[in-house]
Design an enzyme around this catalytic site. Structure first.
Site, PDB file in Angstrom:
ATOM      1  N   HIS A  38      -4.674  19.584   6.521  1.00  0.00           N
ATOM      2  CA  HIS A  38      -4.378  18.216   6.117  1.00  0.00           C
ATOM      3  C   HIS A  38      -3.155  18.231   5.215  1.00  0.00           C
ATOM      4  O   HIS A  38      -2.984  19.156   4.420  1.00  0.00           O
ATOM      5  CB  HIS A  38      -5.558  17.588   5.369  1.00  0.00           C
ATOM      6  CG  HIS A  38      -5.476  16.108   5.310  1.00  0.00           C
ATOM      7  ND1 HIS A  38      -4.754  15.450   4.345  1.00  0.00           N
ATOM      8  CD2 HIS A  38      -5.976  15.165   6.136  1.00  0.00           C
ATOM      9  CE1 HIS A  38      -4.825  14.152   4.578  1.00  0.00           C
ATOM     10  NE2 HIS A  38      -5.555  13.944   5.650  1.00  0.00           N
ATOM     11  N   ASP A  41     -11.822  14.902  11.094  1.00  0.00           N
ATOM     12  CA  ASP A  41     -11.996  14.839  12.543  1.00  0.00           C
ATOM     13  C   ASP A  41     -12.796  16.004  13.113  1.00  0.00           C
ATOM     14  O   ASP A  41     -13.103  16.014  14.302  1.00  0.00           O
ATOM     15  CB  ASP A  41     -10.621  14.790  13.233  1.00  0.00           C
ATOM     16  CG  ASP A  41      -9.932  13.460  13.003  1.00  0.00           C
ATOM     17  OD1 ASP A  41     -10.637  12.437  13.022  1.00  0.00           O
ATOM     18  OD2 ASP A  41      -8.713  13.446  12.793  1.00  0.00           O
TER      19      ASP A  41
HETATM   20  N1  CMC Z   1      -4.040  25.511  12.978  1.00  0.00           N
HETATM   21  C1  CMC Z   1      -3.184  26.540  12.747  1.00  0.00           C
HETATM   22  N2  CMC Z   1      -2.181  26.494  11.845  1.00  0.00           N
HETATM   23  C2  CMC Z   1      -2.023  25.361  11.159  1.00  0.00           C
HETATM   24  C3  CMC Z   1      -2.864  24.241  11.339  1.00  0.00           C
HETATM   25  C4  CMC Z   1      -3.904  24.359  12.287  1.00  0.00           C
HETATM   26  N3  CMC Z   1      -4.723  23.328  12.492  1.00  0.00           N
HETATM   27  N4  CMC Z   1      -2.470  23.252  10.518  1.00  0.00           N
HETATM   28  C5  CMC Z   1      -1.416  23.701   9.837  1.00  0.00           C
HETATM   29  N5  CMC Z   1      -1.148  24.993  10.219  1.00  0.00           N
HETATM   30  C6  CMC Z   1      -0.098  25.850   9.652  1.00  0.00           C
HETATM   31  C7  CMC Z   1       1.263  25.449  10.169  1.00  0.00           C
HETATM   32  O1  CMC Z   1       1.616  26.172  11.340  1.00  0.00           O
HETATM   33  C8  CMC Z   1       2.147  25.769   9.001  1.00  0.00           C
HETATM   34  O2  CMC Z   1       2.370  27.160   8.997  1.00  0.00           O
HETATM   35  P1  CMC Z   1       3.763  27.744   8.415  1.00  0.00           P
HETATM   36  O3  CMC Z   1       3.817  27.361   6.975  1.00  0.00           O
HETATM   37  O4  CMC Z   1       3.657  29.218   8.644  1.00  0.00           O
HETATM   38  O5  CMC Z   1       4.856  27.096   9.219  1.00  0.00           O
HETATM   39  C9  CMC Z   1       1.271  25.453   7.788  1.00  0.00           C
HETATM   40  O6  CMC Z   1      -0.075  25.605   8.243  1.00  0.00           O
HETATM   41  C10 CMC Z   1       1.468  24.055   7.238  1.00  0.00           C
HETATM   42  O7  CMC Z   1       1.296  23.139   8.328  1.00  0.00           O
HETATM   43  P2  CMC Z   1       2.204  21.866   8.545  1.00  0.00           P
HETATM   44  O8  CMC Z   1       2.135  21.467   9.971  1.00  0.00           O
HETATM   45  O9  CMC Z   1       3.564  22.079   7.947  1.00  0.00           O
HETATM   46  O10 CMC Z   1       1.422  20.829   7.631  1.00  0.00           O
HETATM   47  P3  CMC Z   1       1.503  19.263   7.713  1.00  0.00           P
HETATM   48  O11 CMC Z   1       1.047  18.756   6.399  1.00  0.00           O
HETATM   49  O12 CMC Z   1       2.840  18.830   8.189  1.00  0.00           O
HETATM   50  O13 CMC Z   1       0.456  18.870   8.882  1.00  0.00           O
HETATM   51  C11 CMC Z   1      -1.601  18.443   9.975  1.00  0.00           C
HETATM   52  C12 CMC Z   1      -0.866  18.511   8.635  1.00  0.00           C
HETATM   53  C13 CMC Z   1      -2.940  17.765   9.764  1.00  0.00           C
HETATM   54  C14 CMC Z   1      -0.789  17.597  10.956  1.00  0.00           C
HETATM   55  C15 CMC Z   1      -1.785  19.874  10.519  1.00  0.00           C
HETATM   56  O14 CMC Z   1      -2.606  20.618   9.645  1.00  0.00           O
HETATM   57  C16 CMC Z   1      -2.395  19.891  11.933  1.00  0.00           C
HETATM   58  O15 CMC Z   1      -1.637  19.807  12.907  1.00  0.00           O
HETATM   59  N6  CMC Z   1      -3.761  19.983  12.060  1.00  0.00           N
HETATM   60  C17 CMC Z   1      -4.394  19.893  13.343  1.00  0.00           C
HETATM   61  C18 CMC Z   1      -4.512  18.448  13.775  1.00  0.00           C
HETATM   62  C19 CMC Z   1      -5.547  17.690  12.975  1.00  0.00           C
HETATM   63  O16 CMC Z   1      -6.662  18.131  12.777  1.00  0.00           O
HETATM   64  N7  CMC Z   1      -5.164  16.477  12.533  1.00  0.00           N
HETATM   65  C20 CMC Z   1      -6.071  15.565  11.817  1.00  0.00           C
HETATM   66  C21 CMC Z   1      -5.641  15.360  10.405  1.00  0.00           C
HETATM   67  S1  CMC Z   1      -6.888  14.542   9.400  1.00  0.00           S
HETATM   68  C22 CMC Z   1      -7.076  12.959  10.062  1.00  0.00           C
HETATM   69  C23 CMC Z   1      -5.846  12.150  10.164  1.00  0.00           C
HETATM   70  O17 CMC Z   1      -4.912  12.244   9.386  1.00  0.00           O
HETATM   71  O18 CMC Z   1      -5.800  11.339  11.064  1.00  0.00           O
END
Ligand code: CMC
Length: 432
Positions: free
Chosen positions: A308, A366
């Site tokens: 998140h 989720d």
């Molecule tokens: N699985 C594997 N690696 C992950 C995941 C994951 N679910 N989420 C983040 N990472 C890694 C990502 O690759 C990055 O690694 P690095 O620093 O080496 O590049 C690091 O963790 C930080 O991730 P980010 O994508 O830069 O973080 P963000 O804040 O931009 O994205 C997120 C947050 C929720 C989009 C992301 O964690 C994700 O894609 N999660 C899976 C989808 C999900 O469950 N979304 C629902 C979110 S909660 C409900 C809502 O908001 O609607």
């Protein structure tokens, strides 16, 4: 908002600016950079808005480090345990908990707005039987602006209030029409003797051929899920609603834009993606392989329902939903649900994995919601629609706050331009 100053000095030391620090009710404070370009000739650069506050808001507070979520100051745990979705909706829209009479009047008004204009129902005849319900939801909500445009004076508080009640009331009816189209069943009209979640279950699952008995645990679980999804401050879809609405656009169109933003798998679409992922993993013996895939930077696969932007310790909503998941499966006699077992095991493996620990990746809202929806018989393609039904009240509360903010201006970010510098046009015949 009281003020302090944050000193910013240019690299050559020639210019020093005193930027006001705005203090909220709770930290963190924000540096007001509104004058930065005028006084220093630079913009800020923050793709994904990781460190940018886009507005001031009285609605929802999140402390991502401590796992705190409060609506209008009330901890979500208390609301989940003691309130109900309609009361929470009132709280989000009007700022305070309602009196008994206010609650009754609000509830009655929502109930009385649940029917759709018959003409709107005919839209569903135009969709293919297998159209995705999120596509239908955003299209039909957008089309509400065609029904309610001339009368939609956004500067009139009464008109805004009717809009709020109408959209909140009609979302389940539109969702039910989309589901019935997918199932090839006749549309079921709303019933005013039922509460919000009971009526939703009735419209989803009743058929004209036989009586339908509403399961109390199903209604209870939905009510809880809607409370937990009701608002989450400036998330992607809410920011989209605010941005679309900031131009003065018809609010039904702004909500349709929010629905579209919610659909993506990084946001609300994750609940559908989690279930598809669990089905793909299929068996506990495959968990290690999928966890490795999620860690592999050359593989686009991510553990859906994990991570998140704001929560870096735990998502308080996930903790509550996990408990409800146990309760629902127990009451429905599905304790042996293989998907739930798989989810529990996956959670344990990921929580002990160095990669997930280092990056503070925890199950989010989720991760477990889809298992509940599935246990209630809701098809996977409808999961994000369920999220949208809960989140609509948050979108409306933010739209109202944005539109009534006297300092409000059209949302118009700037950029760091990285394209070609000026060059001269060359006639097509002279180009190489
Ligand atoms: N699985 C594997 N690696 C992950 C995941 C994951 N679910 N989420 C983040 N990472 C890694 C990502 O690759 C990055 O690694 P690095 O620093 O080496 O590049 C690091 O963790 C930080 O991730 P980010 O994508 O830069 O973080 P963000 O804040 O931009 O994205 C997120 C947050 C929720 C989009 C992301 O964690 C994700 O894609 N999660 C899976 C989808 C999900 O469950 N979304 C629902 C979110 S909660 C409900 C809502 O908001 O609607």
């Amino acid at each position: 908002m009281t003020e302090d100053a944050f000193k910013l000095t240019s690299p050559d030391g020639a210019t020093t600016l005193d930027l006001p620090v705005r203090k909220g009710t709770l930290e963190p404070n924000v540096i007001d950079i509104g004058r930065l370009y005028r006084d220093a000739g630079v913009f800020t650069y923050d793709p994904g808005f990781v460190a940018t506050g886009s507005c001031a808001s009285d609605i929802t507070f999140i402390d991502g480090e401590k796992g705190v979520l409060m609506y209008r100051g009330y901890p979500v745990e208390q609301l989940a345990a003691q309130s109900n979705f309609i009361e929470v909706a009132y709280l989000l829209l009007y700022g305070d908990l309602p009196s008994k009479i206010e609650l009754e009047e609000f509830d009655t008004s929502i109930t009385r707005h649940t029917m759709l204009n018959e003409g709107m129902l005919s839209f569903f005849k135009g969709f293919r039987y297998d159209a995705h319900p999120m596509a239908m939801l955003s299209a039909v909500v957008g089309s509400m602006s065609a029904y309610y445009h001339d009368t939609m004076d956004i500067n009139n508080p009464d008109v805004r209030n009717v809009f709020a009640h109408r959209i909140l009331a009609k979302l389940p009816t539109i969702a039910a029409a989309a589901l019935k189209l997918n199932m090839g069943q006749p549309f079921v009209y709303p019933r005013n003797d039922l509460n919000y979640c009971e009526n939703l279950l009735h419209m989803f699952f009743a058929v004209p051929a036989e009586p339908y008995e509403i399961s109390p645990i199903a209604a209870e679980a939905l009510d809880l899920l809607f409370i937990l999804h009701a608002d989450h401050e400036q998330n992607c879809s809410t920011s989209t609603v605010r941005m679309a609405g900031s131009s003065g656009a018809n609010p039904y169109s702004a909500i349709a834009a929010g629905i579209s933003a919610l659909w993506g798998p990084a946001h609300g679409g994750a609940n559908e993606a989690v279930l598809r992922m669990l089905k793909e993993i299929g068996d506990k013996k495959n968990i290690a392989k999928y966890v490795e895939k999620a860690k592999d930077k050359s593989d686009p696969f991510r553990l859906m329902g994990f991570g998140h932007r704001v929560y870096k310790n735990f998502d308080p909503r996930a903790t509550i939903i996990r408990e409800m998941c146990h309760k629902v499966l127990k009451q429905l006699g599905r304790t042996d649900s293989p998907l739930f077992e798989l989810a529990l095991e996956l959670e344990q493996v990921a929580l002990k994995d160095d990669y997930f620990i280092e990056k503070n990746l925890y199950p989010n809202v989720d991760f477990y919601s889809g298992i509940i929806y599935r246990a209630l018989g809701i098809p996977t393609s409808l999961f994000t629609v369920m999220f949208a039904i809960g989140r609509t009240v948050g979108w409306v509360a933010h739209w109202q706050e944005m539109i009534t903010d006297p300092s409000g201006r059209i949302s118009r970010p700037r950029q760091l331009y990285t394209g070609p510098a000026q060059r001269d046009y060359v006639e097509v015949s002279k180009r190489g």
